[in-house]
Design a protein around this motif. Structure first.
Motif, PDB file in Angstrom:
ATOM      1  N   PRO A   1       0.815  -1.225   0.000  1.00 32.14           N
ATOM      2  CA  PRO A   1       0.000   0.000   0.000  1.00 32.14           C
ATOM      3  C   PRO A   1       0.848   1.274   0.000  1.00 32.14           C
ATOM      4  CG  PRO A   1      -0.841  -1.578   1.599  1.00 32.14           C
ATOM      5  CD  PRO A   1       0.493  -2.081   1.153  1.00 32.14           C
ATOM      6  N   SER A   2       1.979   1.256   0.727  1.00 29.97           N
ATOM      7  CA  SER A   2       2.826   2.451   0.757  1.00 29.97           C
ATOM      8  C   SER A   2       3.414   2.740  -0.614  1.00 29.97           C
ATOM      9  CB  SER A   2       3.955   2.268   1.780  1.00 29.97           C
ATOM     10  OG  SER A   2       3.438   2.122   3.079  1.00 29.97           O
ATOM     11  N   PHE A   3       3.681   1.703  -1.380  1.00 31.65           N
ATOM     12  CA  PHE A   3       4.272   1.877  -2.699  1.00 31.65           C
ATOM     13  C   PHE A   3       3.224   2.202  -3.756  1.00 31.65           C
ATOM     14  CE2 PHE A   3       6.453   0.802  -6.599  1.00 31.65           C
ATOM     15  CZ  PHE A   3       7.761   1.149  -6.350  1.00 31.65           C
ATOM     16  N   LEU A   4       2.072   1.524  -3.684  1.00 29.54           N
ATOM     17  CA  LEU A   4       1.094   1.615  -4.766  1.00 29.54           C
ATOM     18  C   LEU A   4      -0.054   2.578  -4.478  1.00 29.54           C
ATOM     19  CD1 LEU A   4       0.817  -2.200  -5.614  1.00 29.54           C
ATOM     20  CD2 LEU A   4       2.205  -0.476  -6.777  1.00 29.54           C
ATOM     21  N   LEU A   5      -0.418   2.764  -3.212  1.00 34.48           N
ATOM     22  CA  LEU A   5      -1.627   3.530  -2.878  1.00 34.48           C
ATOM     23  C   LEU A   5      -1.325   4.812  -2.119  1.00 34.48           C
ATOM     24  CD1 LEU A   5      -3.999   0.616  -1.753  1.00 34.48           C
ATOM     25  CD2 LEU A   5      -3.793   1.676  -4.007  1.00 34.48           C
ATOM     26  N   SER A   6      -0.118   5.303  -2.233  1.00 34.54           N
ATOM     27  CA  SER A   6       0.242   6.519  -1.506  1.00 34.54           C
ATOM     28  C   SER A   6       0.439   7.718  -2.425  1.00 34.54           C
ATOM     29  CB  SER A   6       1.542   6.285  -0.715  1.00 34.54           C
ATOM     30  OG  SER A   6       2.621   6.050  -1.601  1.00 34.54           O
ATOM     31  N   GLY A   7       0.487   7.471  -3.732  1.00 37.88           N
ATOM     32  CA  GLY A   7       0.834   8.540  -4.664  1.00 37.88           C
ATOM     33  C   GLY A   7       2.323   8.607  -4.921  1.00 37.88           C
ATOM     34  N   PHE A   8       3.097   7.694  -4.322  1.00 36.46           N
ATOM     35  CA  PHE A   8       4.555   7.696  -4.519  1.00 36.46           C
ATOM     36  C   PHE A   8       4.917   7.376  -5.963  1.00 36.46           C
ATOM     37  CE2 PHE A   8       8.112   4.586  -4.769  1.00 36.46           C
ATOM     38  CZ  PHE A   8       9.135   5.513  -4.771  1.00 36.46           C
ATOM     39  N   ALA A   9       4.370   6.299  -6.490  1.00 35.33           N
ATOM     40  CA  ALA A   9       4.732   5.867  -7.838  1.00 35.33           C
ATOM     41  C   ALA A   9       3.693   6.260  -8.879  1.00 35.33           C
ATOM     42  CB  ALA A   9       4.951   4.352  -7.870  1.00 35.33           C
ATOM     43  N   PHE A  10       2.417   6.295  -8.476  1.00 37.04           N
ATOM     44  CA  PHE A  10       1.339   6.574  -9.424  1.00 37.04           C
ATOM     45  C   PHE A  10       0.437   7.662  -8.843  1.00 37.04           C
ATOM     46  CE2 PHE A  10       2.306   1.997  -9.379  1.00 37.04           C
ATOM     47  CZ  PHE A  10       2.869   1.868 -10.625  1.00 37.04           C
ATOM     48  N   ALA A  11       0.003   8.569  -9.697  1.00 37.45           N
ATOM     49  CA  ALA A  11      -0.925   9.612  -9.258  1.00 37.45           C
ATOM     50  C   ALA A  11      -2.232   8.968  -8.806  1.00 37.45           C
ATOM     51  CB  ALA A  11      -1.180  10.606 -10.380  1.00 37.45           C
ATOM     52  N   LEU A  12      -2.727   9.359  -7.636  1.00 36.20           N
ATOM     53  CA  LEU A  12      -3.917   8.721  -7.077  1.00 36.20           C
ATOM     54  C   LEU A  12      -5.154   8.963  -7.924  1.00 36.20           C
ATOM     55  CD1 LEU A  12      -3.391   9.374  -3.260  1.00 36.20           C
ATOM     56  CD2 LEU A  12      -3.148   7.220  -4.492  1.00 36.20           C
ATOM     57  N   ASP A  13      -5.206  10.079  -8.632  1.00 37.60           N
ATOM     58  CA  ASP A  13      -6.389  10.337  -9.450  1.00 37.60           C
ATOM     59  C   ASP A  13      -6.380   9.526 -10.750  1.00 37.60           C
ATOM     60  OD1 ASP A  13      -4.340  11.624 -10.719  1.00 37.60           O
ATOM     61  OD2 ASP A  13      -5.280  13.591 -10.765  1.00 37.60           O
ATOM     62  N   GLN A  14      -5.321   8.739 -10.967  1.00 39.84           N
ATOM     63  CA  GLN A  14      -5.240   7.906 -12.163  1.00 39.84           C
ATOM     64  C   GLN A  14      -5.531   6.435 -11.884  1.00 39.84           C
ATOM     65  OE1 GLN A  14      -4.717   9.352 -15.224  1.00 39.84           O
ATOM     66  NE2 GLN A  14      -4.874  11.228 -14.018  1.00 39.84           N
ATOM     67  N   ILE A  15      -5.772   6.083 -10.622  1.00 40.95           N
ATOM     68  CA  ILE A  15      -6.080   4.705 -10.286  1.00 40.95           C
ATOM     69  C   ILE A  15      -7.590   4.564 -10.117  1.00 40.95           C
ATOM     70  CG2 ILE A  15      -3.845   4.405  -9.182  1.00 40.95           C
ATOM     71  CD1 ILE A  15      -5.195   4.624  -6.483  1.00 40.95           C
ATOM     72  N   PRO A  16      -8.145   3.333 -10.136  1.00 39.76           N
ATOM     73  CA  PRO A  16      -9.597   3.162  -9.977  1.00 39.76           C
ATOM     74  C   PRO A  16     -10.133   3.816  -8.706  1.00 39.76           C
ATOM     75  CG  PRO A  16      -8.590   1.116 -10.693  1.00 39.76           C
ATOM     76  CD  PRO A  16      -7.457   2.057 -10.418  1.00 39.76           C
ATOM     77  N   VAL A  17     -11.379   4.263  -8.767  1.00 41.59           N
ATOM     78  CA  VAL A  17     -11.965   5.019  -7.659  1.00 41.59           C
ATOM     79  C   VAL A  17     -12.001   4.199  -6.380  1.00 41.59           C
ATOM     80  CG1 VAL A  17     -14.052   6.183  -6.855  1.00 41.59           C
ATOM     81  CG2 VAL A  17     -13.322   6.446  -9.231  1.00 41.59           C
ATOM     82  N   PHE A  18     -12.335   2.906  -6.477  1.00 42.97           N
ATOM     83  CA  PHE A  18     -12.424   2.104  -5.257  1.00 42.97           C
ATOM     84  C   PHE A  18     -11.055   1.964  -4.585  1.00 42.97           C
ATOM     85  CE2 PHE A  18     -11.129  -1.171  -8.217  1.00 42.97           C
ATOM     86  CZ  PHE A  18     -10.416  -2.082  -7.455  1.00 42.97           C
ATOM     87  N   LEU A  19      -9.973   1.964  -5.376  1.00 47.19           N
ATOM     88  CA  LEU A  19      -8.637   1.951  -4.788  1.00 47.19           C
ATOM     89  C   LEU A  19      -8.290   3.299  -4.174  1.00 47.19           C
ATOM     90  CD1 LEU A  19      -6.539  -0.118  -7.361  1.00 47.19           C
ATOM     91  CD2 LEU A  19      -7.357  -0.824  -5.107  1.00 47.19           C
ATOM     92  N   GLN A  20      -8.808   4.374  -4.759  1.00 50.81           N
ATOM     93  CA  GLN A  20      -8.600   5.685  -4.145  1.00 50.81           C
ATOM     94  C   GLN A  20      -9.209   5.735  -2.753  1.00 50.81           C
ATOM     95  OE1 GLN A  20      -9.615   9.054  -6.674  1.00 50.81           O
ATOM     96  NE2 GLN A  20      -9.168   7.881  -8.531  1.00 50.81           N
ATOM     97  N   TRP A  21     -10.397   5.153  -2.590  1.00 50.62           N
ATOM     98  CA  TRP A  21     -11.028   5.121  -1.271  1.00 50.62           C
ATOM     99  C   TRP A  21     -10.234   4.233  -0.308  1.00 50.62           C
ATOM    100  CZ3 TRP A  21     -14.457   8.415   0.473  1.00 50.62           C
ATOM    101  CH2 TRP A  21     -15.258   9.109  -0.436  1.00 50.62           C
ATOM    102  N   ILE A  22      -9.730   3.106  -0.795  1.00 52.16           N
ATOM    103  CA  ILE A  22      -8.942   2.224   0.062  1.00 52.16           C
ATOM    104  C   ILE A  22      -7.667   2.911   0.532  1.00 52.16           C
ATOM    105  CG2 ILE A  22      -7.600   0.075   0.073  1.00 52.16           C
ATOM    106  CD1 ILE A  22      -9.692  -1.149  -1.755  1.00 52.16           C
TER     107      ILE A  22
END
Length: 381
Positions: free
Chosen positions: A306-327
């Motif tokens: 999660p720290s790598f993929l869901l933090s905005g470190f590697a990928f912009a959060l507004d570019q990932i699926p909405v349900f992952l943004q909530w997670i």
């Protein structure tokens, strides 16, 4: 209150004694983040330049040679081979000796001389999406520049003055990272990922270790409250993790020349809150994990991915699926990446970053309370 502080202090001294008996662990906790920073910083890069390029000129005219000079003179492309047939493109791509192929068809010069639109093939190896996308953009830009030069040459030959025509010339400026260096973008986020791994991993085993050593029963019969136990477990690792933050920040500033434009104290407060929140997550894992192996596996899955993929470190959060943004809101790294990049790159301070800091405060308190409740329930079984 005084008695509570005394009891918490006793747990803190106990934890430091454990660390003192195993200096290798203390050394690993301090040195490992530094090694990880150096490995990640040098291994991960979004900079794309000197892309290996093969050119095939079927026209072999001065016009085609002038066109190829656009690529040979560009710092982005590096011409590594001149092929004689299309089979050379397959061979270069298969053996990874080239990522881009420029193919000039025969009749290129004749088409230009007839004032028609000449076509050139730009073949890109798509096995590396980032490099492929940037290569395409640079190739299009080079072709546009070459087309503009042809237009100017034609106008000069016709005796026309193009300066009297209105032209659109965009002025592009990149804010916060004008040189577009990967290190400026990566290191503030790397600090978050590395600290999350270290803090969660170490505290995830602390309560499990008490059960394995048989000291859990002693803690249960003592007058210490569960919340005091949790705080006492957190404080030593908070200090060590804060030392790691200072080391990583210092290395980023000295070795990689990452700017620190914002309020240093905002970064310090944000880092302290993030460390406490991450340690709280580790305590939660420790409270529910039945064994040390389970705690270690859960800590790595919950801390790293999660720290790598869901933090905005590697990928912009507004570019990932909405349900992952909530997670992503369920992990403290999301908030700390915003704080870290805001302070390092954007010159932000408390006024801009207080929502993320408030979220970390709430997160840490919730983790502490839940860990205490779950640990109490497990102890009564």
């Amino acid at each position: 209150m005084r008695q509570a502080l005394i009891r918490i202090g006793a747990i803190v001294r106990k934890e430091f004694r454990h660390l003192g008996r195993d200096p290798r662990m203390l050394l690993a906790v301090v040195i490992t983040p530094v090694i990880q920073l150096l490995l990640f910083a040098y291994a991960i890069s979004f900079d794309v330049d000197h892309v290996a390029t093969i050119v095939i000129d079927f026209d072999k005219t001065p016009a085609s040679q002038r066109y190829l000079q656009q690529y040979e003179g560009s710092p982005f492309f590096q011409v590594v081979a001149h092929g004689t047939s299309l089979a050379a493109v397959d061979d270069a791509f298969d053996h990874n000796t080239a990522r881009v192929a420029i193919v000039i068809p025969s009749g290129f010069s004749r088409t230009l001389a007839s004032d028609a639109a000449a076509q050139v093939s730009v073949l890109i190896d798509g096995s590396e999406p980032n490099a492929a996308k940037i290569s395409q953009a640079y190739s299009v830009a080079l072709n546009q520049l070459y087309g503009q030069q042809l237009t100017r040459d034609w106008a000069d030959a016709q005796g026309l003055d193009l300066s009297s025509f209105g032209l659109l010339q965009p002025q592009i400026r990149t804010w916060y990272n004008p040189e577009r260096r990967s290190s400026d973008f990566l290191i503030p986020g790397l600090m978050v990922v590395i600290i999350a791994i270290v803090t969660v991993q170490q505290t995830a085993v602390t309560l499990v270790r008490e059960r394995d050593l048989g000291t859990q029963e002693q803690l249960e019969v003592s007058p210490m409250r569960r919340i005091e136990l949790m705080v006492g477990k957190l404080l030593p690792w908070t200090l060590i993790a804060f030392l790691d933050v200072a080391l990583i920040t210092g290395l980023g500033r000295t070795l990689f020349d990452v700017p620190l434009r914002g309020d240093f104290w905002a970064l310090a407060v944000g880092a302290a809150l993030f460390v406490f929140a991450s340690l709280g997550m580790g305590l939660l894992i420790s409270a529910i994990a039945p064994t040390l192996d389970t705690a270690n596996i859960l800590a790595m899955l919950i801390a790293f991915l999660p720290s790598f993929l869901l933090s905005g470190f590697a990928f912009a959060l507004d570019q990932i699926p909405v349900f992952l943004q909530w997670i992503s809101y369920a992990f403290p790294a999301r908030y700390m990446v915003t704080i870290s990049r805001g302070v390092f790159l954007k010159g932000a301070g408390f006024a801009e970053l207080w929502p993320e800091m408030a979220s970390l405060v709430v997160y840490a308190l919730v983790m502490l309370v839940i860990s205490s409740v779950l640990y109490g329930r497990r102890s009564r079984r």
